[in-house]
Structure formats: structure tokens, C-alpha cells
Write a protein that holds these residues in place. Structure first.
Motif, PDB file in Angstrom:
ATOM      1  N   VAL A 108     -15.407  24.090  28.148  1.00 49.27           N
ATOM      2  CA  VAL A 108     -14.761  24.532  26.912  1.00 49.27           C
ATOM      3  C   VAL A 108     -14.194  25.935  27.129  1.00 49.27           C
ATOM      4  N   LEU A 109     -12.895  26.051  27.011  1.00 46.36           N
ATOM      5  CA  LEU A 109     -12.234  27.332  27.246  1.00 46.36           C
ATOM      6  C   LEU A 109     -12.411  28.256  26.036  1.00 46.36           C
ATOM      7  N   PRO A 110     -12.366  29.571  26.249  1.00 50.46           N
ATOM      8  CA  PRO A 110     -12.503  30.514  25.130  1.00 50.46           C
ATOM      9  C   PRO A 110     -11.468  30.284  24.026  1.00 50.46           C
ATOM     10  N   ALA A 111     -10.248  29.899  24.404  1.00 51.49           N
ATOM     11  CA  ALA A 111      -9.213  29.669  23.387  1.00 51.49           C
ATOM     12  C   ALA A 111      -9.592  28.499  22.483  1.00 51.49           C
ATOM     13  N   VAL A 112     -10.228  27.484  23.054  1.00 53.68           N
ATOM     14  CA  VAL A 112     -10.684  26.343  22.251  1.00 53.68           C
ATOM     15  C   VAL A 112     -11.795  26.783  21.307  1.00 53.68           C
ATOM     16  N   GLU A 113     -12.746  27.536  21.836  1.00 54.01           N
ATOM     17  CA  GLU A 113     -13.842  28.043  20.999  1.00 54.01           C
ATOM     18  C   GLU A 113     -13.303  28.868  19.831  1.00 54.01           C
ATOM     19  N   ALA A 114     -12.323  29.719  20.116  1.00 55.92           N
ATOM     20  CA  ALA A 114     -11.785  30.595  19.072  1.00 55.92           C
ATOM     21  C   ALA A 114     -11.079  29.791  17.991  1.00 55.92           C
ATOM     22  N   LEU A 115     -10.263  28.818  18.401  1.00 55.59           N
ATOM     23  CA  LEU A 115      -9.537  28.019  17.424  1.00 55.59           C
ATOM     24  C   LEU A 115     -10.499  27.158  16.613  1.00 55.59           C
ATOM     25  N   ALA A 116     -11.481  26.576  17.271  1.00 57.06           N
ATOM     26  CA  ALA A 116     -12.454  25.749  16.562  1.00 57.06           C
ATOM     27  C   ALA A 116     -13.291  26.583  15.595  1.00 57.06           C
ATOM     28  N   ALA A 117     -13.577  27.819  15.972  1.00 53.56           N
ATOM     29  CA  ALA A 117     -14.360  28.688  15.090  1.00 53.56           C
ATOM     30  C   ALA A 117     -13.633  28.988  13.788  1.00 53.56           C
ATOM     31  N   ALA A 118     -12.310  28.822  13.780  1.00 53.82           N
ATOM     32  CA  ALA A 118     -11.526  29.094  12.567  1.00 53.82           C
ATOM     33  C   ALA A 118     -11.602  27.950  11.559  1.00 53.82           C
ATOM     34  N   ILE A 119     -12.051  26.774  11.990  1.00 51.89           N
ATOM     35  CA  ILE A 119     -12.008  25.590  11.112  1.00 51.89           C
ATOM     36  C   ILE A 119     -12.727  25.827   9.786  1.00 51.89           C
ATOM     37  N   PRO A 120     -13.973  26.304   9.773  1.00 52.11           N
ATOM     38  CA  PRO A 120     -14.643  26.470   8.475  1.00 52.11           C
ATOM     39  C   PRO A 120     -14.107  27.625   7.633  1.00 52.11           C
ATOM     40  N   HIS A 121     -13.274  28.464   8.220  1.00 53.97           N
ATOM     41  CA  HIS A 121     -12.747  29.631   7.491  1.00 53.97           C
ATOM     42  C   HIS A 121     -11.332  29.410   6.972  1.00 53.97           C
ATOM     43  N   ARG A 122     -10.703  28.298   7.359  1.00 50.76           N
ATOM     44  CA  ARG A 122      -9.354  28.020   6.879  1.00 50.76           C
ATOM     45  C   ARG A 122      -9.414  27.483   5.445  1.00 50.76           C
ATOM     46  N   HIS A 123      -8.607  28.021   4.583  1.00 46.59           N
ATOM     47  CA  HIS A 123      -8.514  27.505   3.226  1.00 46.59           C
ATOM     48  C   HIS A 123      -7.174  27.905   2.635  1.00 46.59           C
ATOM     49  N   THR A 124      -6.743  27.181   1.645  1.00 43.24           N
ATOM     50  CA  THR A 124      -5.505  27.519   0.940  1.00 43.24           C
ATOM     51  C   THR A 124      -5.773  28.661  -0.026  1.00 43.24           C
ATOM     52  N   ASN A 125      -4.991  29.704   0.072  1.00 44.93           N
ATOM     53  CA  ASN A 125      -5.178  30.896  -0.745  1.00 44.93           C
ATOM     54  C   ASN A 125      -4.009  31.029  -1.711  1.00 44.93           C
ATOM     55  N   ARG A 126      -4.252  30.778  -2.983  1.00 48.84           N
ATOM     56  CA  ARG A 126      -3.208  30.814  -4.019  1.00 48.84           C
ATOM     57  C   ARG A 126      -3.204  32.133  -4.790  1.00 48.84           C
ATOM     58  N   TRP A 127      -3.753  33.174  -4.203  1.00 49.55           N
ATOM     59  CA  TRP A 127      -3.845  34.475  -4.846  1.00 49.55           C
ATOM     60  C   TRP A 127      -2.868  35.458  -4.201  1.00 49.55           C
ATOM     61  N   PRO A 128      -2.638  36.621  -4.833  1.00 48.62           N
ATOM     62  CA  PRO A 128      -1.715  37.600  -4.249  1.00 48.62           C
ATOM     63  C   PRO A 128      -2.180  38.064  -2.871  1.00 48.62           C
ATOM     64  N   PHE A 129      -1.217  38.321  -1.994  1.00 50.77           N
ATOM     65  CA  PHE A 129      -1.484  38.868  -0.666  1.00 50.77           C
ATOM     66  C   PHE A 129      -1.147  40.360  -0.672  1.00 50.77           C
ATOM     67  N   ALA A 130      -1.634  41.062   0.342  1.00 54.45           N
ATOM     68  CA  ALA A 130      -1.331  42.485   0.493  1.00 54.45           C
ATOM     69  C   ALA A 130       0.155  42.671   0.809  1.00 54.45           C
ATOM     70  N   ARG A 131       0.665  43.815   0.456  1.00 54.60           N
ATOM     71  CA  ARG A 131       2.079  44.122   0.732  1.00 54.60           C
ATOM     72  C   ARG A 131       2.201  44.671   2.154  1.00 54.60           C
ATOM     73  N   THR A 132       1.734  43.901   3.084  1.00 54.57           N
ATOM     74  CA  THR A 132       1.730  44.277   4.497  1.00 54.57           C
ATOM     75  C   THR A 132       2.451  43.204   5.287  1.00 54.57           C
ATOM     76  N   ALA A 133       3.426  43.596   6.067  1.00 51.87           N
ATOM     77  CA  ALA A 133       4.195  42.629   6.842  1.00 51.87           C
ATOM     78  C   ALA A 133       3.333  42.029   7.958  1.00 51.87           C
ATOM     79  N   VAL A 134       3.548  40.756   8.224  1.00 55.44           N
ATOM     80  CA  VAL A 134       2.880  40.095   9.341  1.00 55.44           C
ATOM     81  C   VAL A 134       3.584  40.518  10.630  1.00 55.44           C
ATOM     82  N   PRO A 135       2.855  41.026  11.623  1.00 51.40           N
ATOM     83  CA  PRO A 135       3.502  41.497  12.858  1.00 51.40           C
ATOM     84  C   PRO A 135       4.299  40.392  13.543  1.00 51.40           C
ATOM     85  N   ALA A 136       5.381  40.782  14.176  1.00 51.21           N
ATOM     86  CA  ALA A 136       6.243  39.820  14.862  1.00 51.21           C
ATOM     87  C   ALA A 136       5.482  39.066  15.944  1.00 51.21           C
TER      88      ALA A 136
END
Length: 331
Positions: A108-136
Motif C-alpha cells: 500500500v503506497l503512501p498516496a493510497v493511504e492518504a486518499l483513503a484516509a480522506a474518505i470518512p472526512h469527505r462531506h458536502t458543505n452547504r455553508w459559507p466558505f472563507a474568502r480565501t482563494a484556492v491555490p493554483a
């Protein structure tokens, strides 16, 4: 001398199915069922859980199934096995969306572990976001994630974003006038006790700037109107598209969407699919330049937002079919 390939145990595959149920779906309808046969897992669409008003063709249901399929692939990979899969493997069984087989053990590669670790933390967020641009650089990672699943993810400049959001607001207004829409929304929202649907705490407020079309679940459920809030005035909006627009492309779009969402989560981003302009065919055709040959499958808002909880999931007993049992053919 060749080694013997030892497939994962049934308990491991059951755990992979449990992980797959964390995938996103329209109104958290969770329109999937699974069956384990040896080292194979079959992924079925549950016709009884397709939203008839918003999704008459089943496109968004198949996007949801694609998201579950990608999550299942990732879970198997994290368990220490590779896999191969086939989409729509049996023409006589249209409800059988995919069949995935766990194959040889693999580190199991570290990239797989990292992506899989995000599964329980992913959710749809219908609330306001910060006024901070997402880096390119982060947006580049999201585009690369979509490309790995055979889809295209395009960012938008201010003019393009505003045009897309105008179409989204128009679509939202038109959808609310469709017969049965409010009843369907009410059916899938407003309860904190059921294992599916959108609970009250996951429903965001209306945008005081009237720029973002936040789904109006609460009023659809015939309860009191929500107070509005000030959303970010310059949201980051992305367009997910595929080369074609067949059923197999809808599944592909779902896999790409989930890889993008998990990559965004790993980068600390909040995400919110904007599906209203996709749900209205007359608007969907306007989201991408016709000469591009691409088909828009989803709009996605990304940014830095507050942490909110996960929406509920159905018990495994409701989605895991015993061997030999076919899904019911609802009409």
C-alpha cells in the motif's frame, strides 16, 4: 516457481463495502446495493432509490454508483490488494452497474493511504466558505485527479464563473416549479433519525448575496424559512465533464468526482456539488461550449469552510445482498 495468489477474506471485502457506502449521492439517497461472490463484488443500482423528478434518466444515480465504485476500488487497494473491474458486465441485467475483482496482493503506497484516509472526512458543505482563494497548485491536483479517471475538470475565471452561476440560479428556480419536486425534497430531508436523506443540520442557509443556489430542503419540507448568510462573493467553481454522454460515461464521471472530492478533502478543502444546472437538460447544454464535444456532468464549488459532521449511512444489512439474491425490479 509462482506464488499462490491469496484473495482477501470475506470479512475484508465486507469492510470494503462498508467503506464504499460513504460515497456521495443525490440527496444522500444511497441508491446502491452490493453482493460479494468469492473475490468479486457486484455493484447494483437500486431502482427504488432513484429520484424520479430530479433524475428521470438515472444519470445522477449512476454518478453516485460511480462514486461508490471508486471508493470500493480505493478500499480494496488500501486492504493490500489490486483489483480490476468491468462496468455494465451483463447486458441482460441493467441494474448490475459494475463487477470488481480483488486480485494480487500489493504494498500500500503512501498516496493510497492518504486518499483513503480522506474518505470518512469527505462531506458536502452547504455553508459559507472563507474568502480565501484556492491555490493554483491545489487546483492542478484536482484536475489531475479527474484526468486519472478519464474525465476533465476545468476551472473558471470570474466572467465564466458568474455566467455558470446565473445558469445555476435559473435552473434552480425552474426546478422548483416542477410537479412533485417539493414532495421529493421533503421525502429526502428534514429528519435526524433516519439513516439516509439530508438531516436538518446538514442543510445550509440561503446565500444573502443571491449568487449561489443552495438547495431549499427545509422550505420544501414545509417548515419555517431559513435565515440567510453571507457566502464568499467570489466562489471557486469547477466544471466536471466527459468526452461522451452515455451510461458508462456517467459512471466514469462519478468515479472522477469522488477522486476529486477525496483529493480536495486531503488538501483541507470543503466541497459542494452544484447539480441544479445539470438536472435541467436545457441548461445543461449551455454549460460547455458545444464545439468542445464535451458533456458537463457536475459543477463543483470548492474552498475553505467550517467543519461539519457526516450525513448518516444505511446499515450494511440493507445494502449487502446475500449470495444468490437478485435485486427487485421496480417499475
Amino acid at each position: 516457481m509462482t506464488g499462490t495468489i491469496i484473495p482477501p477474506t470475506r470479512d475484508v471485502l465486507v469492510d470494503c463495502v462498508r467503506t464504499a457506502t460513504a460515497a456521495p449521492s443525490l440527496h444522500n439517497s444511497q441508491p446502491w446495493q452490493f453482493r460479494i461472490r468469492g473475490s468479486r463484488i457486484e455493484v447494483y443500482a437500486d431502482p427504488a432509490r432513484r429520484l424520479r423528478v430530479l433524475d428521470p434518466d438515472g444519470r445522477e444515480q449512476l454518478i453516485s454508483l460511480g462514486a461508490a465504485l471508486f471508493t470500493l476500488r480505493l478500499a480494496i487497494r488500501r486492504s493490500g490488494h489490486r483489483s480490476d473491474y468491468e462496468v455494465f458486465p451483463d447486458a441482460d441485467r441493467p441494474d448490475l452497474v459494475a463487477r470488481i475483482r480483488a486480485t494480487c496482493p500489493s504494498p500500500v503506497l503512501p498516496a493510497v493511504e492518504a486518499l483513503a484516509a480522506a474518505i470518512p472526512h469527505r462531506h458536502t458543505n452547504r455553508w459559507p466558505f472563507a474568502r480565501t482563494a484556492v491555490p493554483a497548485a491545489v487546483l492542478d491536483h484536482l484536475r489531475h485527479a479527474a484526468g486519472r479517471e478519464g474525465a476533465l475538470l476545468a476551472s473558471t475565471g470570474p466572467a465564466g464563473r458568474d455566467a455558470l452561476l446565473r445558469l445555476a440560479r435559473h435552473a434552480d428556480q425552474q426546478i422548483q416549479k416542477q410537479p412533485g419536486y417539493r414532495e421529493e425534497c421533503a421525502h429526502w430531508s428534514g429528519s435526524s433519525s433516519r439513516p439516509d436523506g439530508v438531516p436538518p443540520w446538514a442543510i445550509g442557509p440561503p446565500d444573502a448575496y443571491e449568487m449561489l443556489p443552495i438547495r431549499d430542503f427545509i422550505e420544501s419540507a414545509a417548515t419555517r424559512p431559513r435565515p440567510s448568510d453571507r457566502f464568499e462573493p467570489n466562489p471557486s467553481v469547477l466544471v466536471l465533464a466527459t468526452q461522451n454522454d452515455r451510461r458508462v460515461d456517467w459512471v466514469r464521471a462519478g468515479q472522477a468526482l469522488q477522486r476529486v472530492l477525496l483529493t480536495a478533502t486531503w488538501h483541507g478543502l470543503a466541497t459542494m456539488p452544484i447539480s441544479q444546472p445539470i438536472e435541467l437538460p436545457s441548461v445543461r447544454r449551455l454549460l460547455i461550449e458545444p464545439t468542445s464535444g464535451l458533456s458537463a456532468q457536475m459543477l463543483l464549488r470548492v474552498g475553505y469552510g467550517r467543519t461539519i459532521g457526516r450525513t448518516p449511512r444505511r446499515p450494511l444489512a440493507e445494502v449487502l445482498l446475500p449470495t444468490g439474491r437478485r435485486t427487485q425490479n421496480y417499475r
